[in-house]
Scaffold this motif. Structure first.
Motif, PDB file in Angstrom:
ATOM      1  N   ASN A 172       0.832  -1.204   0.000  1.00 28.18           N
ATOM      2  CA  ASN A 172       0.000   0.000   0.000  1.00 28.18           C
ATOM      3  C   ASN A 172       0.867   1.254   0.000  1.00 28.18           C
ATOM      4  OD1 ASN A 172      -2.411  -1.354  -0.058  1.00 28.18           O
ATOM      5  ND2 ASN A 172      -2.770  -1.235   2.146  1.00 28.18           N
ATOM      6  N   LEU A 173       1.905   1.243   0.856  1.00 26.32           N
ATOM      7  CA  LEU A 173       2.796   2.400   0.940  1.00 26.32           C
ATOM      8  C   LEU A 173       3.519   2.623  -0.386  1.00 26.32           C
ATOM      9  CD1 LEU A 173       4.359   1.803   4.486  1.00 26.32           C
ATOM     10  CD2 LEU A 173       2.536   3.383   3.871  1.00 26.32           C
ATOM     11  N   LEU A 174       4.035   1.534  -0.967  1.00 24.89           N
ATOM     12  CA  LEU A 174       4.768   1.669  -2.228  1.00 24.89           C
ATOM     13  C   LEU A 174       3.858   2.116  -3.365  1.00 24.89           C
ATOM     14  CD1 LEU A 174       7.063  -1.488  -1.984  1.00 24.89           C
ATOM     15  CD2 LEU A 174       7.746   0.903  -1.728  1.00 24.89           C
ATOM     16  N   THR A 175       2.619   1.635  -3.341  1.00 24.70           N
ATOM     17  CA  THR A 175       1.666   2.073  -4.358  1.00 24.70           C
ATOM     18  C   THR A 175       1.456   3.579  -4.287  1.00 24.70           C
ATOM     19  OG1 THR A 175       0.526  -0.061  -4.338  1.00 24.70           O
ATOM     20  CG2 THR A 175      -0.701   1.830  -5.198  1.00 24.70           C
ATOM     21  N   ALA A 176       1.289   4.078  -3.046  1.00 23.80           N
ATOM     22  CA  ALA A 176       1.097   5.520  -2.872  1.00 23.80           C
ATOM     23  C   ALA A 176       2.328   6.300  -3.303  1.00 23.80           C
ATOM     24  CB  ALA A 176       0.762   5.819  -1.403  1.00 23.80           C
ATOM     25  N   GLY A 200       2.170  13.678  -0.105  1.00 19.30           N
ATOM     26  CA  GLY A 200       1.689  12.302  -0.051  1.00 19.30           C
ATOM     27  C   GLY A 200       2.827  11.300   0.067  1.00 19.30           C
ATOM     28  N   ILE A 201       3.900  11.535  -0.676  1.00 15.23           N
ATOM     29  CA  ILE A 201       5.076  10.654  -0.595  1.00 15.23           C
ATOM     30  C   ILE A 201       5.656  10.687   0.814  1.00 15.23           C
ATOM     31  CG2 ILE A 201       7.457  10.380  -1.394  1.00 15.23           C
ATOM     32  CD1 ILE A 201       6.500  11.367  -4.151  1.00 15.23           C
ATOM     33  N   ARG A 202       5.769  11.881   1.372  1.00 11.22           N
ATOM     34  CA  ARG A 202       6.320  12.027   2.724  1.00 11.22           C
ATOM     35  C   ARG A 202       5.460  11.306   3.753  1.00 11.22           C
ATOM     36  NH1 ARG A 202       5.844  15.817   6.943  1.00 11.22           N
ATOM     37  NH2 ARG A 202       7.798  16.123   8.115  1.00 11.22           N
ATOM     38  N   ASN A 203       4.143  11.447   3.658  1.00 11.08           N
ATOM     39  CA  ASN A 203       3.246  10.775   4.605  1.00 11.08           C
ATOM     40  C   ASN A 203       3.378   9.259   4.502  1.00 11.08           C
ATOM     41  OD1 ASN A 203       2.254  13.196   5.575  1.00 11.08           O
ATOM     42  ND2 ASN A 203       0.514  13.254   4.155  1.00 11.08           N
ATOM     43  N   SER A 204       3.465   8.744   3.277  1.00 10.74           N
ATOM     44  CA  SER A 204       3.618   7.295   3.091  1.00 10.74           C
ATOM     45  C   SER A 204       4.941   6.809   3.667  1.00 10.74           C
ATOM     46  CB  SER A 204       3.535   6.945   1.601  1.00 10.74           C
ATOM     47  OG  SER A 204       2.255   7.241   1.083  1.00 10.74           O
ATOM     48  N   ALA A 205       6.008   7.596   3.454  1.00  9.70           N
ATOM     49  CA  ALA A 205       7.304   7.221   4.006  1.00  9.70           C
ATOM     50  C   ALA A 205       7.272   7.229   5.527  1.00  9.70           C
ATOM     51  CB  ALA A 205       8.386   8.168   3.499  1.00  9.70           C
ATOM     52  N   ARG A 207       4.666   6.574   7.384  1.00 10.05           N
ATOM     53  CA  ARG A 207       3.957   5.367   7.802  1.00 10.05           C
ATOM     54  C   ARG A 207       4.865   4.145   7.696  1.00 10.05           C
ATOM     55  NH1 ARG A 207      -1.139   4.921   4.256  1.00 10.05           N
ATOM     56  NH2 ARG A 207      -1.351   2.973   5.431  1.00 10.05           N
ATOM     57  N   GLY A 208       5.685   4.095   6.644  1.00  8.77           N
ATOM     58  CA  GLY A 208       6.642   2.994   6.523  1.00  8.77           C
ATOM     59  C   GLY A 208       7.655   3.009   7.647  1.00  8.77           C
ATOM     60  N   ALA A 209       8.113   4.198   8.026  1.00 11.14           N
ATOM     61  CA  ALA A 209       9.052   4.311   9.141  1.00 11.14           C
ATOM     62  C   ALA A 209       8.407   3.848  10.439  1.00 11.14           C
ATOM     63  CB  ALA A 209       9.525   5.754   9.276  1.00 11.14           C
ATOM     64  N   GLY A 210       7.128   4.193  10.611  1.00 10.71           N
ATOM     65  CA  GLY A 210       6.420   3.749  11.812  1.00 10.71           C
ATOM     66  C   GLY A 210       6.293   2.238  11.869  1.00 10.71           C
ATOM     67  N   LEU A 211       6.014   1.621  10.723  1.00  7.23           N
ATOM     68  CA  LEU A 211       5.905   0.167  10.663  1.00  7.23           C
ATOM     69  C   LEU A 211       7.246  -0.483  10.994  1.00  7.23           C
ATOM     70  CD1 LEU A 211       4.055  -2.204  10.041  1.00  7.23           C
ATOM     71  CD2 LEU A 211       4.659  -1.979   7.642  1.00  7.23           C
ATOM     72  N   THR A 212       8.319   0.087  10.470  1.00  9.39           N
ATOM     73  CA  THR A 212       9.653  -0.440  10.778  1.00  9.39           C
ATOM     74  C   THR A 212       9.951  -0.313  12.263  1.00  9.39           C
ATOM     75  OG1 THR A 212      10.405   0.192   8.581  1.00  9.39           O
ATOM     76  CG2 THR A 212      12.101  -0.253  10.226  1.00  9.39           C
ATOM     77  N   LYS A 213       9.531   0.799  12.879  1.00 12.43           N
ATOM     78  CA  LYS A 213       9.731   0.974  14.316  1.00 12.43           C
ATOM     79  C   LYS A 213       9.014  -0.108  15.104  1.00 12.43           C
ATOM     80  CE  LYS A 213      10.862   5.768  15.371  1.00 12.43           C
ATOM     81  NZ  LYS A 213      10.438   6.972  16.122  1.00 12.43           N
ATOM     82  N   GLN A 214       7.813  -0.475  14.644  1.00 15.74           N
ATOM     83  CA  GLN A 214       7.090  -1.558  15.315  1.00 15.74           C
ATOM     84  C   GLN A 214       7.919  -2.835  15.301  1.00 15.74           C
ATOM     85  OE1 GLN A 214       2.971  -2.328  14.338  1.00 15.74           O
ATOM     86  NE2 GLN A 214       2.738  -0.250  13.538  1.00 15.74           N
ATOM     87  N   LEU A 215       8.478  -3.155  14.146  1.00 20.18           N
ATOM     88  CA  LEU A 215       9.264  -4.379  14.024  1.00 20.18           C
ATOM     89  C   LEU A 215      10.499  -4.328  14.907  1.00 20.18           C
ATOM     90  CD1 LEU A 215       9.047  -4.898  10.165  1.00 20.18           C
ATOM     91  CD2 LEU A 215       7.898  -6.234  11.932  1.00 20.18           C
ATOM     92  N   LEU A 216      11.177  -3.174  14.925  1.00 19.73           N
ATOM     93  CA  LEU A 216      12.369  -3.048  15.753  1.00 19.73           C
ATOM     94  C   LEU A 216      12.019  -3.126  17.226  1.00 19.73           C
ATOM     95  CD1 LEU A 216      14.284  -0.223  13.859  1.00 19.73           C
ATOM     96  CD2 LEU A 216      14.827  -2.652  13.898  1.00 19.73           C
ATOM     97  N   ALA A 217      10.919  -2.500  17.619  1.00 14.62           N
ATOM     98  CA  ALA A 217      10.500  -2.548  19.013  1.00 14.62           C
ATOM     99  C   ALA A 217      10.125  -3.958  19.409  1.00 14.62           C
ATOM    100  CB  ALA A 217       9.312  -1.609  19.237  1.00 14.62           C
ATOM    101  N   PHE A 218       9.530  -4.733  18.468  1.00 11.28           N
ATOM    102  CA  PHE A 218       9.180  -6.124  18.770  1.00 11.28           C
ATOM    103  C   PHE A 218      10.419  -7.008  18.836  1.00 11.28           C
ATOM    104  CE2 PHE A 218       8.256 -10.388  17.082  1.00 11.28           C
ATOM    105  CZ  PHE A 218       7.458 -10.845  18.119  1.00 11.28           C
ATOM    106  N   ALA A 219      11.385  -6.763  17.928  1.00 10.51           N
ATOM    107  CA  ALA A 219      12.580  -7.600  17.877  1.00 10.51           C
ATOM    108  C   ALA A 219      13.459  -7.400  19.098  1.00 10.51           C
ATOM    109  CB  ALA A 219      13.377  -7.288  16.604  1.00 10.51           C
ATOM    110  N   ARG A 220      13.626  -6.140  19.518  1.00 12.84           N
ATOM    111  CA  ARG A 220      14.441  -5.825  20.682  1.00 12.84           C
ATOM    112  C   ARG A 220      13.840  -4.614  21.348  1.00 12.84           C
ATOM    113  NH1 ARG A 220      17.742  -7.330  16.652  1.00 12.84           N
ATOM    114  NH2 ARG A 220      19.280  -8.935  17.076  1.00 12.84           N
TER     115      ARG A 220
END
Length: 519
Positions: A172-176, A200-205, A207-220
């Protein structure tokens, strides 16, 4: 009248009958080894269960020390002696462990040793009961192995759900991003349209950064940048970001007071947590509804979860479908989701839970089917009277050169462009060695801005150490996209990727102000 004595047949007969019955009972037990020890630990009698379990006939073992039942390792460790001492001192000893049969084979035993004392409280020996638990233990191990296999299969299933959710979200992010960049390229003569596309590109990026933060917070457990914030204005800012992300049929209501305490939090993590809770509420209100965000001061006295003292309860309530008790019990589990396959990662609420715990607070949920849900974050109130000031560098006072040490050309050019906007002259090096050579040649910048992961055998942290030891007058700022590197930065300031203009500006200003105050 005759004086009764111990030899009176009328008195002895019941005792003899009782002893005989007891011997028959003990000898008839075959599932337990039941026998006596003298005060020194030698076997004084032996039942049929002991012979079956341990393999010794009575005439082979009576008079022998019970330590022969222990493995050589346990014997050398003094376990038999310690067992008797424990029983002698406290009256009872219990343990499980490996024991040795007559034929040398091992079995897993459950052992109880009781001290036996006479009417004058003098120790006369020990009663020892041993049960062969080998089959039960093996069954337990098989059960644990089955559970482990089940866990592994569930983990693989969860990873599959995670992969599907990530693919869905990132597509979804890449499509936007791709769509907006394509439209921007076709509308270069229309500045307003290009600006909308870039937003719009900035907002999508983001959101992608937020998703990555979720993964990093879950991993460590990602280190948090704790500071005091004024929650009322913070919620106003988050709401401005949130409203465009919700459907038009969802009403957003914010309820706070002017007397609201400040809270000690990581602002970025709190923002991400609120977005996760709001998006969870949005998905629960398929036909629209009300999203209510409220904050109140609370003095806690042990509830919830043992919390005490001044806290701010930050609640996110929706009027959606609600949850069953079974769903509520699992709602904070990583990867757990009630959404369809590919519609989410199942990490959002677990990230909120982890964030609250890292702060020393907690998060609770209340819900009933068809009655909506209320998630409440309990945040520690700030010890500061006022929130820390947040300033942004504008470059007007800090003109100078900055070394950008980054092996990725696009990221290096982006950082250089941001620093240029701040009024600095950016000099790019693609390795730590090149930066060190520039320093050795007399080129002294106001600041070195370096990635942690660099090619050539010298990392950003190693570069920072060399700069500190040889060019101590030059401050250094590190950047990384790996959460574990934040905790191993050895005291150097670290900016987490992806960073934005304002974040970099604030970090540079802070470091240069610190440099001025020290000089």
């Amino acid at each position: 009248m005759p004086k009764p004595n111990s030899e009176d047949p009328s008195k002895l007969q019941p005792l003899l009958e009782a002893e005989r019955g007891f011997r028959i009972l003990v000898q008839g037990v075959t599932d337990y080894a039941i026998f006596m020890l003298d005060p020194e630990g030698r076997v004084t009698n032996w039942n049929a269960g002991a012979e079956r379990i341990k393999g010794y006939a009575p005439d082979e073992i009576i008079g022998e020390h019970f330590s022969r039942f222990y493995t050589p390792v346990d014997f050398d460790a003094g376990i038999p002696k310690a067992a008797l001492e424990t029983a002698r001192e406290v009256g009872r000893y219990e343990a499980e462990g490996w024991r040795v049969r007559k034929d040398g084979s091992h079995f897993w035993a459950s052992v109880v040793i009781d001290a036996i004392r006479d009417e004058d409280d003098q120790l006369i020996g020990f009663a020892k009961i041993t049960r062969d638990m080998t089959e039960k233990r093996e069954a337990q191990l098989r059960l644990e192995e089955s559970r482990e296999q089940l866990f592994r299969s569930q983990k693989m299933e969860a990873l599959g759900q995670l992969t599907g959710g990530l693919a869905h979200d990132f597509n979804n992010l890449l499509t936007a991003i791709l769509g907006a960049s394509g439209l921007a390229a076709r509308a270069l003569d229309k500045p307003e349209k290009v600006k909308r596309m870039l937003d719009g590109i900035r907002n999508s990026a983001q959101r992608g950064a937020g998703l990555t933060k979720q993964l990093l917070a879950f991993a460590r457990a990602q280190p948090l940048e704790i500071r005091s914030i004024e929650l009322k204005s913070f919620l106003d800012d988050v709401t401005t970001l949130l409203r465009p992300s919700l459907r038009s049929n969802i009403e957003v209501i914010i309820e706070t007071s002017d007397q609201l305490w400040n809270v000690d939090v990581d602002a970025g993590a709190l923002e991400l947590s609120l977005l996760n809770l709001a998006f969870n509420a949005r998905d629960a209100m398929k036909d629209g509804g009300t999203l209510r965000i409220s904050a109140t001061n609370q003095l806690l006295e042990g509830k919830p979860e043992g919390l005490r003292g001044e806290h701010v309860a930050l609640s996110v309530a929706d009027s959606g479908a609600g949850m069953s008790r079974e769903t509520m019990d699992r709602v904070f589990e990583p990867f757990f989701t009630t959404k369809s396959l590919g519609e989410g990662t199942g990490l959002g609420l677990s990230q909120v839970f982890g964030f609250a715990k890292q702060l020393g607070g907690t998060v609770t949920v209340e819900s009933r089917p068809d009655e909506g849900a209320v998630f409440t974050l309990y945040l520690p109130a700030s010890r500061s009277a006022q929130p820390a000031a947040v300033t942004k560098a504008n470059g007007a006072h800090a003109i100078g050169r900055i070394f950008v040490v980054e092996d990725d050309e696009q990221v290096a050019e982006l950082a250089a462009g941001m620093l240029d906007e701040l009024g600095f002259e950016a000099v790019i090096s693609h390795s730590a060695r090149d930066a060190l050579d520039r320093l050795a040649g007399g080129d002294k910048p106001r600041l070195i801005f370096s990635d942690v992961m660099l090619p050539g055998g010298i990392s950003g942290i190693e570069l920072a150490k060399k700069v500190r030891s040889r060019f101590s007058e030059v401050p250094i700022l590190l950047a990384t996209g790996y959460s574990e590197e934040l905790g191993r930065s050895h005291g150097f300031p670290v900016l987490q990727k992806p960073y934005e203009f304002e974040t970099l500006a604030g970090a540079v200003e802070t470091i240069l102000k610190l440099e001025l105050s020290e000089n």
